[in-house]
Design an enzyme around this catalytic site. Structure first.
Site, PDB file in Angstrom:
ATOM      1  N   GLY A 187     -20.098 -64.892 -17.693  1.00  0.00           N
ATOM      2  CA  GLY A 187     -19.718 -66.017 -16.853  1.00  0.00           C
ATOM      3  C   GLY A 187     -18.238 -65.968 -16.534  1.00  0.00           C
ATOM      4  CG  HIS A 450       3.251 -65.063  11.447  1.00  0.00           C
ATOM      5  ND1 HIS A 450       1.995 -64.501  11.356  1.00  0.00           N
ATOM      6  CD2 HIS A 450       4.112 -64.058  11.745  1.00  0.00           C
ATOM      7  CE1 HIS A 450       2.086 -63.208  11.613  1.00  0.00           C
ATOM      8  NE2 HIS A 450       3.358 -62.908  11.850  1.00  0.00           N
TER       9      HIS A 450
END
Length: 494
Positions: A187, A450
């Site tokens: 898990g 950006h």
């Protein structure tokens, strides 16, 4: 008998958050902790293991970068890394202790919070008995919040001794890197520790998986990337295997696996880690006369209320999601229910998660597997990291963004998974849309910095709206959009 408006048992993430929210309401609050302030959310839990992961990730990147330039990387030193993790844990515990000390001396807050360490048990619906080195005392509380957390699950078949066979409580206290380690349980926690030890490059890791893939709750495209990277770093995944025996012989761990094809194999390693879930800490916490009802996974609660009207349960002791951010949310919410009116209903659909793997995996809402199990029709876009300028600049384009929306004109967000560099930084805007039950158009024209990973989300949204810069379907495995019809169990490109 001293009286309080609220008694909080447990000063882990959920209990501490609850106590501080009660202070906001100017309510006389008693906070009780048995062990270390901050609980497993700091020690042997979220903070400590993630510090190990960060250091392991740094070491892995260091090794790869030096190899690029033909240089030999240094070897990781366990004691130095362990010391750094302990320092990180101490910093957070010191921060909480310092905060409590300031509360004691600040006239604005000092009348509202008392913190004591000791063993607490609820002896009546409004009474809590506390025992510590200074003696025993009983307090009266108009309301009680149970926030005692959880611990690693043990089973009698496994010889857990925290010397050879460990749980997450003891694995970080080893004396050195083991030359080999088997992890029982594929898990999240098991895979995170496999990632950590593989990243340091000092340990041969074996991971026992009873199915044919790790992380059985995740979509196959996510799992494929994680498995590929684990195996590239030398992790051996025992697929379709059942642990039938484990024992310690001459200081070594011997284990036997039975595979689904009927074959049986024996293996030997230096150490073992058992990661098969956690169980709530509730033993001897309340008297038989206090009718708090337990379910299979924890205290039965409805919107944090237990079966006793003035007693609430939050965090890992409940059957809800066992995450630090969820525990804090529940703790604050319970206090708001007791002393006011919550602004919003407690919901779990927009809970953001992160798995500290290689690369990291962030998620919110449904994945495809969950959507299909619920019989939903959906649209989905998948955008490869190689389309994102920030990932290109970082020279790490492994990963993708996958966004699910309803298959209708509204295109409400169902969920998102991001696997790759800085995945966690990309998830929150979508979590907000889910909580607001909104569609995706708000994200389409939002101006992102950006270059940034979040620009990939914008391009994914534009692809679903049919106005992307990179047109879906033109570049195989780069940008793809498709819809799923649950009645036909069919995928179609769009």
């Amino acid at each position: 008998m001293e009286k309080f408006d609220l008694i909080v048992i447990g000063a882990g993430p959920s209990g501490y958050a609850a106590a501080m929210r009660a202070v906001d309401f100017k309510k006389k609050t008693l906070l009780i902790e048995r062990n270390t302030l901050g609980g497993a959310g700091i020690t042997n839990g979220a903070l400590s293991s993630k510090t190990w992961w960060e250091l392991s990730r740094d070491m892995l990147a260091f090794r790869k970068n030096l190899k690029r330039y033909g240089m030999t990387p240094p070897s990781a030193i366990w004691k130095e890394i362990q010391s750094e993790v302990n320092t990180a844990v101490k910093e957070k515990v010191d921060l909480l202790n310092d905060h409590l000390e300031h509360i004691k001396t600040d006239s604005k807050y000092s009348n509202y919070l008392t913190f004591i360490q000791g063993e607490a048990d609820i002896i009546a619906e409004h009474q809590v008995h506390v025992k510590n080195g200074n003696g025993e005392i009983t307090y009266e509380g108009s309301n009680i919040i149970i926030a005692t957390g959880s611990r690693p699950r043990h089973v009698p078949e496994l010889p857990i001794d925290e010397k050879h066979v460990f749980t997450s409580d003891g694995i970080e206290q080893m004396d050195d890197f083991p030359e080999s380690l088997v992890i029982v349980g594929a898990g999240v926690i098991g895979c995170e520790y496999a990632t950590i030890f593989a990243g340091f490059g000092k340990t041969k890791v074996y991971l026992i998986d009873k199915g044919d893939s790790i992380l059985p709750f995740e979509d196959s495209d996510v799992v494929e990337v994680i498995e590929r990277n684990l195996e590239a770093e030398g992790v051996h995944i025992h697929r379709n295997s059942q642990l039938s025996k484990m024992e310690v012989k001459d200081g070594r761990v011997h284990y036997t696996l039975t595979f689904t094809d009927g074959t049986v194999e024996e293996f030997e390693v230096e150490k073992a880690l058992v990661s098969i879930g956690r169980v709530p800490n509730f033993e001897k916490l309340w008297a038989e006369a206090v009718p708090i009802k337990m379910g299979k996974r924890g205290v039965e609660d409805h919107d944090t209320n237990t079966t006793v009207s003035n007693i609430y349960a939050v965090g890992d002791i409940t059957a809800d999601i066992n995450l630090v951010n969820v525990g804090e949310l529940e703790g604050r919410y319970a206090v708001e229910k007791i002393f006011g009116k919550p602004d919003k209903k407690l919901v779990y659909e927009n809970i953001s998660t992160i798995m500290f793997l290689n690369p990291e995996v962030a998620g919110v809402g449904l994945n495809e597997k969950m959507a299909r199990q619920q019989g939903l029709n959906y649209k989905v876009v998948s955008l490869d990291y190689s389309c994102i300028s920030r990932a290109i600049a970082k020279r790490n384009t492994e990963g993708f963004i996958k966004l699910l929306v309803t298959d209708d004109d509204e295109m409400k967000v169902l969920g998102m998974r991001v696997i790759g560099e800085q995945a966690s930084s990309a998830i929150q805007a979508v979590a907000l849309l889910i909580s607001m039950n909104k569609g995706i158009e708000e994200l389409a024209e939002c101006v992102h910095p950006h270059p940034s990973i979040t620009e990939g989300i914008q391009e994914s949204v534009r692809a679903l709206l049919g106005k992307s810069i990179l047109k879906s379907g033109l570049m195989k495995n780069k940008v793809s959009c498709y819809c799923y019809d649950c009645s036909k169990e069919e995928l179609k490109a769009i």
